[in-house]
Design a protein around this motif. Structure first.
Motif, PDB file in Angstrom:
ATOM      1  N   HIS A 112       0.848  -1.187   0.000  1.00  0.00           N
ATOM      2  CA  HIS A 112       0.000   0.000   0.000  1.00  0.00           C
ATOM      3  C   HIS A 112       0.884   1.239   0.000  1.00  0.00           C
ATOM      4  CE1 HIS A 112      -2.558  -3.128   1.812  1.00  0.00           C
ATOM      5  NE2 HIS A 112      -3.538  -2.493   1.194  1.00  0.00           N
ATOM      6  N   MET A 121      -2.154  -0.559   6.958  1.00  0.00           N
ATOM      7  CA  MET A 121      -3.154  -1.170   6.083  1.00  0.00           C
ATOM      8  C   MET A 121      -3.126  -2.694   6.188  1.00  0.00           C
ATOM      9  SD  MET A 121      -4.883   1.264   4.893  1.00  0.00           S
ATOM     10  CE  MET A 121      -5.852   0.361   3.699  1.00  0.00           C
ATOM     11  N   ASP A 181      -6.216  -4.972   7.294  1.00  0.00           N
ATOM     12  CA  ASP A 181      -6.671  -6.108   6.498  1.00  0.00           C
ATOM     13  C   ASP A 181      -6.839  -7.356   7.372  1.00  0.00           C
ATOM     14  OD1 ASP A 181      -6.685  -4.553   4.213  1.00  0.00           O
ATOM     15  OD2 ASP A 181      -4.769  -5.323   3.453  1.00  0.00           O
TER      16      ASP A 181
END
Length: 87
Positions: free
Chosen positions: A2, A71, A75
């Motif tokens: 990311h 991120m 997740d």
């Protein structure tokens, strides 16, 4: 991986991510915000803030590593949140 996107980020998000780095130079922070929040091209951002190209890119990479970690953690939590709704 990311990555933060030029001109697409909000200042509050950058401020929060910066807390997880060792970036403390006001000029570097200003240059990063000009690039990520205001959308300035990188050379204009670091040039206008009197930051060396190498220092700017090191700071940006550091911030992107923190963002990627955030991120990836998010997740991992997402399946837990979705699963809890199935009870």
């Amino acid at each position: 991986m990311h990555r933060l996107i030029q001109g697409q980020e909000i200042e509050a998000k950058i401020d929060l991510l910066l807390q997880f780095t060792r970036i403390n130079s006001v000029n570097r922070i200003d240059a990063i915000k000009l690039h990520l929040v205001k959308g300035w091209p990188a050379p204009m951002a670091y040039g206008s803030c009197d930051v060396k190209q190498q220092n700017f890119h090191e700071s940006l990479e550091s911030l992107n590593r923190v963002y990627d970690l955030h991120m990836r953690l998010a997740d991992l939590e997402l399946p837990k949140v979705n699963h809890q709704g199935c009870n």
